[in-house]
Design a protein around this motif. Structure first.
Motif, PDB file in Angstrom:
ATOM      1  N   GLU A 188       0.810  -1.207   0.000  1.00  0.00           N
ATOM      2  CA  GLU A 188       0.000   0.000   0.000  1.00  0.00           C
ATOM      3  C   GLU A 188       0.849   1.266   0.000  1.00  0.00           C
ATOM      4  O   GLU A 188       0.381   2.322  -0.412  1.00  0.00           O
ATOM      5  CB  GLU A 188      -0.931   0.009   1.217  1.00  0.00           C
ATOM      6  N   GLN A 212      -4.142   4.661  -3.614  1.00  0.00           N
ATOM      7  CA  GLN A 212      -5.534   4.267  -3.772  1.00  0.00           C
ATOM      8  C   GLN A 212      -6.192   5.331  -4.648  1.00  0.00           C
ATOM      9  O   GLN A 212      -6.141   6.518  -4.338  1.00  0.00           O
ATOM     10  CB  GLN A 212      -6.222   4.182  -2.413  1.00  0.00           C
ATOM     11  N   ASP A 229      -8.151  -1.891   1.723  1.00  0.00           N
ATOM     12  CA  ASP A 229      -8.534  -1.644   0.335  1.00  0.00           C
ATOM     13  C   ASP A 229      -9.312  -2.789  -0.290  1.00  0.00           C
ATOM     14  O   ASP A 229      -9.688  -2.722  -1.464  1.00  0.00           O
ATOM     15  CB  ASP A 229      -7.307  -1.317  -0.519  1.00  0.00           C
ATOM     16  N   SER A 257      -3.433   7.832  -0.830  1.00  0.00           N
ATOM     17  CA  SER A 257      -4.543   7.904  -1.785  1.00  0.00           C
ATOM     18  C   SER A 257      -4.534   9.218  -2.534  1.00  0.00           C
ATOM     19  O   SER A 257      -3.875  10.184  -2.140  1.00  0.00           O
ATOM     20  CB  SER A 257      -5.881   7.786  -1.044  1.00  0.00           C
TER      21      SER A 257
END
Length: 921
Positions: free
Chosen positions: A495, A500, A610, A642
């Motif tokens: 991540e 995102q 997610d 994100s």
């Protein structure tokens, strides 16, 4: 309980306070990285106080504990800030939370009468226990055991056993605290004691109201060395949690209509193991075991602190059956219009305004080629293509919202093993500030960190990746502007190596790419040149065909999506059942899935989950069962990034990165926050690029401290296509948007956080546009004679429009970018797909047309223009009336019409056979 007035910002200990004073606020050297300082990335992530903020004291052994919640009224699905002082520092061992921590949950129900000085709900009506709701239990490195995060409050062989306090599960002799939902349904045992993962069809977790994925509980919150602490808590409405029903008429009433339940924020402080483990086998050796009991046990619950919450009504207050006025467009206006709509329709004069979030291109198309029942107004950031202009039916543009695109993040400090003591003291404390350049954002968007290609258990042998860092936190390019990360480690490398993002086409995506391409440093890197440390772009994103592995340059036309072009797919080995199961390949869209909306992106970051289906199920009996959802990141170890909008970031309490301006590549570059000052300067830096004074970014303009990803949303309407009633009602919406709708606040009808109130000149422009909408008349018809043809002069002057493209390079051939897969279940929201003629976001040719404005429009810096409004005329024929479902309150389901961005899974190129951990590199 008292309202908070003077609020002290949270600073953890004198060591960190001193470190914060040493932090550089806006500048950073591009050549000489400063020494890392503990806490220099900021430690205060508390949210601003609101009029409904409350402060409350603890009781008994926790009487010195003072808690403040920044907002308790007019709530929606959002984050609230909880801060506290006077606590005892959290003790580690066994596990990170051995003793002296807080547990936080949301509950419903009337006061149970047990604590006269602090009314609150019964423990059976709280969402708690799901943090331990996964097979195998809570990781031992956080809480010492599963009981401290569960609803099991006793056992038959414990001294505190009382079968009347909860539900006795005879097969295990566990006593469960049941969950009683607002619907009346009761869940007794929450896990199946006979669950066997090798048997298909079983469920370990039995509560269908909440789970480890959907719970909002905070299983443990740390108190710092100075007795202070802070958390961000996501409150849920009845839409997200049917078991709580907050803000919805969901609580049954005997002989009457359901009522809205009273909801609560409940904090259970946990003390010493000796006090907490009374009546259990662990009391004698408390220090060895740590706090072992559930917060719902009678001993712990006696210390609970309850704070009442009130929510905005989830169900629409507008009259059922009233004729609606449809508006469609960008998601950037969802927060504002969702707030305005109830105030407008309950004022006694306005209709319900139903807002449908659709792609910007689709909104332009729906206005350019209207159909019966389509929206009479759209909300967009960029005007319609000049090819769709009509001098006989002009478009009126009115600014209604100013906001921005932001890099939202949720990062909790994990000190490196050799980090200094001051860093260890703030372990788990959230990072408040990041500094990012266009090149760093480009790296995150192009799957160029190796964690993005280490899919599953495989990794392709790419030449370009040999010198690339695993994730952002190991990149010297990032560390030079964020030196504290040299003292930290990142567990969630997957991540932290990407962003995102939302699926589908958006003007917001184009804005981000324009900012990146306008920056010489980022543009050179995308063209294939390595940075100073040797990192190269993922070759499928190279903007020079010779450097691109596909032979086609990326970036022409300008992207208006966040494509996931990495072609590698991991093929896991067959599962040894009979017959063997062949797992489906894992590709980048599985590894880093896209979200359906920016608000969903923000919520993903808030929960650090997610939903990626990348966890291997070794007992799968079918290909569809092989990959299961990953679980949320662990307590105190979250690291996720994100791209979202500033309103969604504010709503879910995300920290947002400070960004440098395109072209600011020097050693003293400035990093600008997406706050009120940054957005205001960002508006000032924008320039008109159309006949309607629609402002768009001007990358060559250097306005001090202008946030580069500022965006203005315009309402666009063709008044001559509407009847007078529709024109009056849309004009009323514009008047509200320019007036009461720009008052910042949390109440219905006000402007939510994350928006900039419109500058006076833009608000004046909107009011003038409202007058145009009401009174615009069609141009006079042409007249002819036998010898000559004359055309009557138009009622207003015409202005040419030029649509230049701010892009340093425009000679690359087009690149084929995979498009979204549309969810046809909601395709009715987006029935007019964009065409290449209409969608001006991809054109590179300057075009011009003429329209007939009736208003002298101001520059941004003016306080008010002179306005000329044409007299009223007979309106055009009215469009057919149509019904439309209110979409503003149901953003997630509506935005599924945008689909999920997918690429065709390429030929399998598997390397290796072992599966990688979901959060590991």
């Amino acid at each position: 309980m008292t309202r908070a007035s003077n609020y002290t910002r949270w600073i953890v200990g004198p060591l960190v306070a001193a470190a914060a004073l040493a932090m550089a606020t806006t500048g950073a050297s591009g050549d000489t990285a400063p020494a890392p300082v503990p806490g220099s990335q900021g430690i205060d992530t508390s949210l601003p106080m609101t009029p409904s903020a409350v402060t409350i004291q603890g009781r008994g052994a926790f009487a010195n504990l003072t808690l403040t919640v920044n907002q308790t009224a007019s709530l929606s699905n959002q984050a609230v800030s909880i801060t506290w002082t006077g606590g005892t520092p959290t003790r580690q061992g066994p596990g990170r939370f051995g003793a002296q921590f807080l547990q936080i949950m949301q509950c419903w129900g009337d006061d149970d009468g047990t604590v006269a000085g602090n009314p609150g709900p019964p423990p059976e009506q709280c969402v708690q226990g799901a943090a331990a709701g996964t097979y195998g239990g809570v990781p031992g490195n956080s809480l010492p055991n599963g009981f401290a995060a569960s609803r099991i409050i006793s056992r038959s062989d414990w001294k505190n056993f009382n079968k009347d306090v909860g539900f006795l599960e005879t097969s295990t002799t566990n006593v469960w605290r049941p969950f009683r939902s607002v619907t009346g349904k009761v869940i007794n045992s929450h896990t199946d004691p006979n669950f066997n993962p090798q048997i298909v069809g079983g469920n370990f977790w039995l509560n269908d109201f909440f789970s480890i994925i959907t719970t909002n509980e905070i299983a443990a919150a740390v108190t710092g060395a100075d007795g202070r602490g802070a958390e961000l808590f996501e409150v849920l409405t009845g839409q997200q949690s049917a078991g709580l029903g907050c803000g919805r008429k969901s609580q049954p009433v005997s002989g009457g209509d359901p009522k809205i339940p009273q909801c609560w924020l409940v904090i259970v402080p946990r003390g010493t193991p000796t006090a907490e483990n009374v009546g259990t086998p662990f009391a004698a050796e408390a220090d060895q075991f740590g706090v072992y009991t559930s917060p719902l046990s009678p001993t712990a619950w006696a210390n609970r602190i309850a704070i009442p919450l009130s929510f905005k009504q989830v169900d629409s207050p507008c009259a059922i059956g009233a004729e609606e006025r449809r508006v469609a467009g960008t998601e950037l206006m969802i927060g504002a219009i969702s707030s305005w709509q109830p105030a407008l329709c309950t004022s006694g004069s306005g209709p319900p305004y139903a807002y449908a979030p659709v792609s910007d291109a689709s909104a332009r198309q729906q206005l350019a080629s209207p159909v019966a029942g389509g929206p009479g107004m759209v909300a967009i950031a960029r005007p319609l293509a000049a090819s769709t202009a009509s001098s006989t039916n002009p478009v009126v543009y009115a600014p209604i919202g100013a906001s921005g695109i932001a890099v939202g993040f949720n990062i909790e400090r994990i000190p490196a093993l050799d980090a200094p003591a001051a860093t260890q003291l703030i372990s788990g404390v959230r990072v408040a500030e990041l500094n990012l350049t266009p090149r760093l954002v480009a790296k995150l968007l192009t799957q160029s960190y190796t964690s993005q290609i280490r899919i599953g258990g495989g990794q392709p042998n790419y030449e370009w990746a040999k010198k690339n860092p695993v994730h952002l936190g190991l990149d010297p390019d990032f560390l030079q502007f964020n030196p504290e990360f040299k003292l930290l480690q990142i567990q969630a490398s997957r991540e932290f190596g990407g962003l995102q993002v939302v699926a589908g086409t958006t003007d917001a995506a184009q804005l981000v790419w324009e900012w990146i391409f306008a920056d010489p440093e980022a543009s050179a890197w995308l063209a294939g040149a390595p940075d100073q440390w040797g990192m190269k772009v993922n070759s499928v994103y190279a903007t020079q065909a010779s450097a691109n592995s596909t032979g086609i340059a990326f970036g022409e036309p300008m992207p208006n999506t966040f494509p996931k072009n990495e072609p590698y797919c991991y093929q896991a080995p067959n599962i040894g059942t009979s017959p063997p199961v062949v797992p489906p390949p894992l590709c980048i869209t599985d590894w880093m899935p896209s979200a359906r909306s920016m608000s969903e992106v923000a919520r993903v970051v808030r929960t650090a989950f997610d939903g990626a289906r990348i966890g291997a199920n070794p007992f799968a009996t079918a290909p569809s069962d092989v990959w299961k959802r990953d679980i949320p990141q662990g307590i105190g170890t979250r690291s996720i990034l994100s791209l979202t909008d500033t309103n969604s970031a504010a709503r879910f309490g995300l920290q947002t990165a400070r960004l440098s301006r395109a072209g600011d590549n020097g050693a003293t570059r400035r990093f600008i926050a997406a706050n009120t000052a940054g957005l205001a300067a960002g508006v000032t830096s924008m320039r008109p690029r159309s006949e309607a004074s629609v402002l768009e970014p001007a990358w060559s303009t250097n306005v001090a401290d202008a946030y580069p990803l500022t965006s203005i949303t315009y309402a666009a309407i063709r008044p001559l296509s509407l009847d007078q009633t529709a024109r009056d009602q849309y004009a009323a919406l514009l008047d509200y948007a320019a007036g009461p709708g720009q008052v910042v606040g949390t109440d219905v009808g006000q402007l939510p956080a994350g928006y900039l109130p419109l500058p006076a000149a833009l608000a004046t422009q909107t009011r003038a546009a409202a007058a145009q909408v009401r009174t615009m008349q069609p141009p006079a018809p042409s007249t002819t004679t036998t010898s000559t043809t004359t055309t009557a002069p138009p009622t207003t002057s015409a202005t040419a429009v030029s649509r230049p493209v701010s892009r340093p390079v425009s000679t690359r051939p087009p690149v084929t970018v995979s498009g979204p897969v549309v969810d046809t279940t909601l395709a009715v929201l987006d029935t007019a797909p964009p065409t290449s003629v209409e969608d001006s976001t991809t054109t590179t040719t300057e075009v011009s047309t003429t329209v007939a404005p009736t208003t002298t429009l101001p520059s941004v810096d003016q306080q008010g223009p002179a306005t000329t409004v044409a007299p009223p005329v007979t309106p055009a024929a009215a469009p057919t009336k149509a019904r439309f479902v209110m979409a503003g309150m149901g953003i997630v389901s509506l935005l599924s019409a945008l689909g999920a961005l997918e690429i065709t899974k390429r030929a399998r190129r598997a390397n290796g056979s072992s599966l990688e951990g979901s959060h590991g590199a």
